[in-house]
Write a protein that holds these residues in place. Structure first.
Motif, short mmCIF file in Angstrom:
data_model
loop_
_atom_site.label_atom_id
_atom_site.label_comp_id
_atom_site.label_asym_id
_atom_site.label_seq_id
_atom_site.Cartn_x
_atom_site.Cartn_y
_atom_site.Cartn_z
N HIS A 92 0.85 -1.20 0.00
CA HIS A 92 0.00 0.00 0.00
C HIS A 92 0.88 1.24 0.00
N ALA A 93 0.30 2.32 -0.51
CA ALA A 93 0.96 3.63 -0.43
C ALA A 93 0.59 4.19 0.94
N SER A 94 1.55 4.19 1.87
CA SER A 94 1.25 4.45 3.28
C SER A 94 1.09 5.93 3.60
N THR A 95 2.21 6.64 3.67
CA THR A 95 2.20 8.07 4.03
C THR A 95 3.27 8.77 3.21
N PRO A 96 3.26 10.11 3.20
CA PRO A 96 4.31 10.83 2.47
C PRO A 96 5.71 10.50 2.98
N SER A 97 5.84 10.16 4.26
CA SER A 97 7.17 9.85 4.79
C SER A 97 7.61 8.42 4.49
#
Length: 533
Positions: free
Chosen positions: A504-509
């Motif tokens: 999954h694409a989690s967070t910007p970091s």
């Protein structure tokens, strides 16, 4: 000795006696014989020496000859008589010479006495003057101490700017003579108003210390009051309007990162509400929500370009008259919807080459799908027959196994494993809000892109993707897994193996990563799974 000489001698003695008597009175009535002796021995020192010798000889002879005579008894009478010699004697008197000598002696004695008295008076006067002068000088020379931090020495007794010749510091010692309110020193004049008789103590007077303490206490009280007012002002919310300046900003149920998520606002969204303690209180979907003011801009922020999900049909055109139509699907996978628009639920998919027919109106074809009325976008239909795609060959570890794709329930070709492999190939790619290409993905954009590669068009957002496919509990590669932090679906990923790992694409970091569905964090927010194939 002849009587003549004795008479002359008596006259001389009488004159001498007169002078001696006057001097004795001046010398506080000293003894007559002693005084006479002094007169003869010292006070007539200026008389001719021969005459003085003669007088001394006559004096001795006379004393011997008249001893025990009546002359001695009648000394006072003789003295009074001798006092009259000068007035009773005449020029024919044979003793005129002696008388003249007597007068000279008397006159000389009187003069000497007078000179001695004047001299003594002058000496006394000079001594007194000098003594008084010395006393005055001693009394006028004083020692002082500077009582101020800095004090000027001046060339004259005036407070002029151009007559300063030096500077003294506090408690410097100076000495001099006081003149007209100034201290005259060797270096110049110093104003007495700024001098003290003793060293000035640096310790502040008790009263000054008390005043200073009261002043400090007042300043501290004012400071506390100002801080209190500032704190009260900070507690008051203020009206604020701003624009979201990041790709996605969480909306929470409370003013803190530990509060539940209610949803997300996107870049360029305009928000208004009450600002307090770094959080903006807003109304969100009928609820009270909070967003961090750190990610808001005071000026308008442009919204990102919209993501094109699929070819839209202009629904605002005048409704066309429905016609019966027959066609073939010419896209790998075409969504079947419950309503004639792109916002309605997806209830299934039909594959490339499938034949469809029904009423065509406003760009949508009404068909019968699994016993219910459904709609497909006529833009993806061909008026002529379209060939079905060939079976997909899947590669497995160390060997290649050809699997014939099954087409059950009119599902499209391809497999969930293929979509999972495609999604997993982007691990490490950046998170970009609204992104659905290899240049960057958000969570639903990654799932959307992977299934597009195997010919399946899914809804674009995680919330609407929950309506794609059908619910399952036994997870396998390709299944979509959904999460919610506040009762509203806000995240999606794709299972890549039977162990529960999902991409999954989690967070910007973090970007695109792989996690496990069975971890406690994800289990706490897990909603369910949907299978597309």
């Amino acid at each position: 000795m002849s009587k003549k000489n004795i008479g002359s001698t008596i006259g001389v003695l009488a004159a001498v006696t007169i002078g001696a008597t006057a001097y004795a009175s001046t010398m506080n009535n000293l003894d007559k014989e002693d005084q006479s002796k002094k007169v003869l021995d010292s006070n007539v020192s200026y008389v001719d020496s021969n005459l003085a010798s003669k007088v001394e000889t006559v004096k001795k002879d006379y004393a011997n000859e008249v001893k025990n005579t009546k002359f001695a008894e009648k000394e006072n009478k003789s003295n009074r008589k001798n006092e009259k010699i000068e007035t009773s004697r005449n020029l024919a008197d044979p003793s005129i010479l002696e008388s003249s000598s007597e007068q000279a002696i008397v006159k000389a004695v009187n003069k000497k006495i007078k000179e001695n008295d004047v001299k003594k008076i002058e000496e006394d006067t000079i001594s007194n003057v000098v003594e008084k002068k010395n006393d005055k000088v001693d009394e006028s020379v004083v020692e002082k101490y500077v009582s101020v931090d800095s004090l000027n020495i001046r060339s004259s007794k005036t407070d002029q700017e151009n007559n300063i010749v030096g500077v003294l510091n506090k408690n410097d010692k100076v000495s001099g003579i006081i003149e007209d309110g100034w201290l005259k020193t060797e270096k110049g004049y110093i104003n007495l108003n700024f001098l003290s008789d003793q060293i000035v103590e640096e310790k502040e007077p008790e009263e000054a210390q008390k005043v200073e303490a009261e002043k400090k206490a007042e300043e501290e009280a004012q400071k506390v009051e100002a801080e209190k007012k500032a704190e009260e002002e900070a507690q008051k919310p203020i009206a604020y309007t701003g624009w979201v300046n990041i790709e996605a900003l969480n909306v929470r149920s409370g003013a803190g990162t530990s509060s539940n998520l209610l949803g997300v606002v996107t870049k360029g969204d305009k928000l208004s509400g009450e600002l307090k303690d770094g959080w903006l209180k807003i109304s969100y979907n009928g609820q009270t929500g909070f967003v961090s003011a750190d990610y808001l801009s005071d000026t308008e922020v442009a919204k990102p370009a919209p993501v094109v999900e699929e070819k839209e049909v202009n629904e605002e055109k005048e409704e066309a008259k429905a016609v019966y139509y027959t066609g073939w699907v010419n896209t790998p996978s075409l969504r079947v919807r419950s309503q004639a628009n792109t916002y309605s639920n997806t209830i299934g998919n039909i594959s490339k080459g499938d034949k469809v027919e029904g009423q065509l109106a406003n760009g949508w074809l009404q068909i019968s799908y699994n016993g219910q009325t459904a709609y497909i976008n006529a833009s993806y239909l061909s008026d002529t027959e379209v060939a079905k795609p060939a079976p997909i060959v899947e590669e497995k570890t160390n060997n290649i196994v050809a699997e014939k794709a099954s087409y059950q329930n009119n599902q499209v070709s391809g497999s969930g494993q293929q979509a999972a492999n495609i999604a997993a190939s982007f691990v490490g790619y950046p998170y970009v809000w609204g992104g659905s290409t290899p240049s960057g993905f958000d969570c639903s954009g990654l799932v959307y892109y992977a299934y597009r590669q195997v010919g399946v068009n899914l809804n674009r957002s995680s919330k609407t993707q929950f309506y794609n496919g059908y619910s399952v509990t036994n997870l396998q590669a390709g299944d979509l897994v959904f999460f919610s932090s506040d009762g509203v679906i806000d995240h999606v990923g794709m299972i890549i193996n039977s162990n529960g790992d999902f991409v999954h694409a989690s967070t910007p970091s973090r970007g695109v990563v792989i996690d496990n569905i069975y971890s406690s964090w994800y289990q706490n927010s897990y909603v369910g799974a949907k299978r597309i194939f």
